[in-house]
Design an enzyme around this catalytic site. Structure first.
Site, PDB file in Angstrom:
ATOM      1  N   LYS A   1     -36.843  62.074  46.861  1.00  0.00           N
ATOM      2  CA  LYS A   1     -38.210  63.381  47.130  1.00  0.00           C
ATOM      3  C   LYS A   1     -38.253  63.610  48.692  1.00  0.00           C
ATOM      4  O   LYS A   1     -38.596  62.595  49.615  1.00  0.00           O
ATOM      5  CB  LYS A   1     -39.062  63.349  46.560  1.00  0.00           C
ATOM      6  CG  LYS A   1     -39.224  63.089  45.082  1.00  0.00           C
ATOM      7  CD  LYS A   1     -41.252  62.931  44.735  1.00  0.00           C
ATOM      8  CE  LYS A   1     -41.164  63.145  42.703  1.00  0.00           C
ATOM      9  NZ  LYS A   1     -40.343  63.929  42.190  1.00  0.00           N
TER      10      LYS A   1
ATOM     11  N   ARG B   1     -37.966  59.816  31.990  1.00  0.00           N
ATOM     12  CA  ARG B   1     -37.210  59.928  31.080  1.00  0.00           C
ATOM     13  C   ARG B   1     -36.657  58.498  30.220  1.00  0.00           C
ATOM     14  O   ARG B   1     -36.482  58.491  29.580  1.00  0.00           O
ATOM     15  CB  ARG B   1     -35.710  61.116  31.199  1.00  0.00           C
ATOM     16  CG  ARG B   1     -35.145  60.819  31.872  1.00  0.00           C
ATOM     17  CD  ARG B   1     -34.621  62.480  32.252  1.00  0.00           C
ATOM     18  NE  ARG B   1     -34.651  63.155  33.094  1.00  0.00           N
ATOM     19  CZ  ARG B   1     -34.654  64.971  32.974  1.00  0.00           C
ATOM     20  NH1 ARG B   1     -34.533  65.382  32.681  1.00  0.00           N
ATOM     21  NH2 ARG B   1     -35.770  65.407  33.816  1.00  0.00           N
TER      22      ARG B   1
HETATM   23  N1  BES Z   1     -42.679  62.992  38.187  1.00  0.00           N
HETATM   24  C1  BES Z   1     -41.227  64.141  37.986  1.00  0.00           C
HETATM   25  C2  BES Z   1     -42.021  65.092  38.047  1.00  0.00           C
HETATM   26  C3  BES Z   1     -43.002  65.875  37.969  1.00  0.00           C
HETATM   27  C4  BES Z   1     -43.027  66.752  39.586  1.00  0.00           C
HETATM   28  C5  BES Z   1     -44.441  65.777  38.263  1.00  0.00           C
HETATM   29  C6  BES Z   1     -44.418  67.478  40.156  1.00  0.00           C
HETATM   30  C7  BES Z   1     -44.936  66.487  38.466  1.00  0.00           C
HETATM   31  C8  BES Z   1     -45.268  67.311  39.815  1.00  0.00           C
HETATM   32  C9  BES Z   1     -40.106  63.712  37.674  1.00  0.00           C
HETATM   33  O1  BES Z   1     -39.626  62.458  38.089  1.00  0.00           O
HETATM   34  C10 BES Z   1     -39.250  64.135  38.554  1.00  0.00           C
HETATM   35  O2  BES Z   1     -38.798  63.671  39.556  1.00  0.00           O
HETATM   36  N2  BES Z   1     -38.169  65.290  37.855  1.00  0.00           N
HETATM   37  C11 BES Z   1     -37.392  65.883  38.532  1.00  0.00           C
HETATM   38  C12 BES Z   1     -36.471  65.477  37.765  1.00  0.00           C
HETATM   39  C13 BES Z   1     -35.215  66.063  38.233  1.00  0.00           C
HETATM   40  C14 BES Z   1     -34.110  65.358  39.020  1.00  0.00           C
HETATM   41  C15 BES Z   1     -33.973  66.202  37.051  1.00  0.00           C
HETATM   42  C16 BES Z   1     -38.102  67.418  38.567  1.00  0.00           C
HETATM   43  O3  BES Z   1     -38.425  68.041  38.387  1.00  0.00           O
HETATM   44  O4  BES Z   1     -37.325  67.817  40.079  1.00  0.00           O
HETATM   45 MN    MN Z   2     -39.207  61.265  39.088  1.00  0.00          MN
END
Ligand code: BES
Ligand code: MN
Ligand code: ZN
Length: 501
Positions: A283, A357
């Site tokens: 990230k 997931r």
């Molecule tokens: N933990 C994150 C989702 C999240 C985003 C929680 C903002 C709280 C605030 C999750 O693990 C994630 O990174 N999801 C990705 C999925 C994508 C890579 C398909 C996302 O939502 O960008």
């Molecule tokens: Mn994530």
């Protein structure tokens, strides 16, 4: 925080600070009608003490507006705090909860150790419902997140007194107070876990906290490590855990009351990513510190199990938390890797940041193996859900209209907001893999839905609800009734839902 029911008159309540509700009785008369602020109830001495304040026109009764009167005439309380409850015709337990949270935060701000809150008489909210809402709201208001500030004083309130009209049904009021306490404490228990930074809330520590909580309330609890993941063939959960120096924890809490029917068995599965860096698909640095709250779904289920143990519904419940970090390292999984989940599904890893997931997939399979007939999962799963619904509603996804209807009735009683999003078959095509059965990411479009669609592969057509709480688990700013930080959102609805079986 102690909670005490006090059946004295409002004038006789000897409190450091006594909060009462004022309502606008003119709001239904159109936008331009001047507010007509009237105190709830017909307590004569209270009316007299607040007379000047109300006559001044300063009090509009707007929701959560506050006015403080020192040494109110003819009353034993040292301070009278008048709090707006909004439109009289719309006043409900939800407003009551927020008023109580506001009262608690106001008192804390003045360094008081206790506050009294009067049940508003003469509204459509029953005394019992108001008492429960007051206690829940006061617990919510009592929480502050600055755990590690070196000048943090012990700011928590010692006591909240609820002033109940003597005409109220005492038995119903006492039962409601018990429920309010169990739920208020459970919500703060969850917030406490979420608030901790990742170095103080590792998967191992989360497991220890689960053990301690379960011992206190009489739940069975097992915490397993990496070996168990291998034994159960949880290749999907392990694929996330393999990149971290911190060992994962598979937390299993069981509530089995005597005389519970053998079916249904409710499985509550929570995402417990104690820190989400994104892994190799790392990230951006901006805002990454917030990813300590990526275990909020797991904390929700731990809080819910705590309340369930205290409220004792006649139904078996299994709580599972999949706890791990998501880290980049020499042992981390890489995009393109293929992982085999517990049920044999082959997963092509497109993005290691879609890790929630992956761990839930095995958690859902395991809940079924342990006998769950109905599944609920809670997770801070997708940024896409935040894009879709903002920070107002959480997302709800399900393969069962019946279960959704039951949940929606529960969320209404709990005063929480979830909005149903679709799960049409076309979304399944978006995560079809050319090398394996399924991909762990379907790209940007419909990201919250494809994530839910992924999870659906692991519920084997059991009735199931997925709660995406990414947008609501963390409050971005202070509100009069709740501090900035972990919200504990979803705990109340999940408990209410379980109780509805
Ligand atoms: N933990 C994150 C989702 C999240 C985003 C929680 C903002 C709280 C605030 C999750 O693990 C994630 O990174 N999801 C990705 C999925 C994508 C890579 C398909 C996302 O939502 O960008
Ligand atoms: Mn994530
Ligand atoms: Zn995550």
């Amino acid at each position: 925080m102690k909670t005490k029911l006090n059946y004295s008159s409002i004038a006789d309540a000897a409190a450091e600070c006594l909060a009462v509700v004022v309502l606008d009785h003119n709001a239904d008369k159109g936008k331009d009608a001047k507010p007509k602020a009237k105190l709830a109830g017909d307590d004569k001495s209270l009316a007299k003490a607040a007379d000047e304040a109300l006559a001044s026109g300063d009090v509009t009764a707007k929701a959560l507006e506050t006015m403080l009167i020192h040494a109110p005439q003819g009353m034993k309380a040292k301070r009278l705090l008048i709090i707006g409850g909004g439109k009289a015709a719309k006043f409900s337990a939800d407003e009551m909860r927020r008023v109580a949270g506001t009262a608690a935060r106001f008192a804390k701000g003045k360094n008081l150790k206790s506050v009294a809150i009067a049940v508003p008489d003469g509204t459509s909210v029953s005394a019992a419902d108001a008492v429960r809402a007051i206690i829940e709201g006061a617990f919510v208001g009592d929480f502050d997140p600055n755990y590690y500030a070196s000048d943090r004083k012990d700011q928590r309130l010692d006591e909240v007194d609820i002033i109940v009209p003597s005409s109220a049904d005492k038995k119903a009021v006492e039962a409601a107070a018990e429920v309010g306490r169990a739920i208020g404490e459970a919500q703060n228990f969850a917030r406490d876990l979420v608030n901790e930074p990742s170095n103080k809330m590792t998967p191992t520590i989360m497991g220890q906290r689960a053990k301690k909580m379960c011992a206190e309330v009489g739940l069975k609890c097992e915490v397993y490590g990496a070996e168990k993941l291998h034994e159960l063939k949880m290749g999907s959960f392990w694929s996330v855990a393999q990149g971290s120096a911190e060992p994962p924890a598979l937390i299993v809490m069981t509530y089995e009351p005597k005389g519970a029917p053998s079916s249904p068995v409710i499985g509550l599965v929570g995402k417990g990513v104690t820190f989400d860096t994104g892994g190799i698909s790392i990230k951006p640095a901006d805002g990454m510190e917030k990813m300590k709250y990526d275990m909020a779904g797991g904390a929700t289920m731990m809080g819910a199990m705590r309340a369930i143990a205290m409220l004792k519904p006649k139904v078996k419940v299994i709580g599972i938390v999949c706890a791990t970090e998501n880290m980049p390292s020499g042992t981390a999984q890489k995009p393109g890797d293929v992982q085999i989940a517990m049920n044999g599904t082959a997963i092509e890893i497109i993005n290691t940041d879609a890790e929630g997931r992956l761990i839930l997939a095995d958690g859902l399979c395991y809940a079924r193996q342990l006998g769950a007939t109905h599944l609920v999962d809670a997770a801070t799963l997708t940024g896409a859900c935040v894009v879709a619904l903002g920070m107002v509603h959480a997302g709800i996804f399900s393969n069962s209209d019946e279960m959704v209807a039951q949940f929606q009735a529960a969320q209404k009683r709990a005063g929480e907001r979830f909005w149903r999003l679709p799960l049409d078959e076309e979304y399944r095509d978006m995560i079809k893999s050319s090398i394996a059965d399924i991909m762990n990411s379907g790209g940007r479009y419909g990201g919250a839905v494809t994530a839910a669609k992924f999870l659906e592969e692991f519920v084997d057509e059991k009735p199931w609800i997925h709660l995406d709480i990414a947008g609501v688990a963390w409050m971005e700013e202070n509100k009069p009734w709740i501090a900035k930080g972990p919200s504990g959102m979803a705990v109340r609805s999940v408990v209410e839902f379980v109780q509805s079986f």
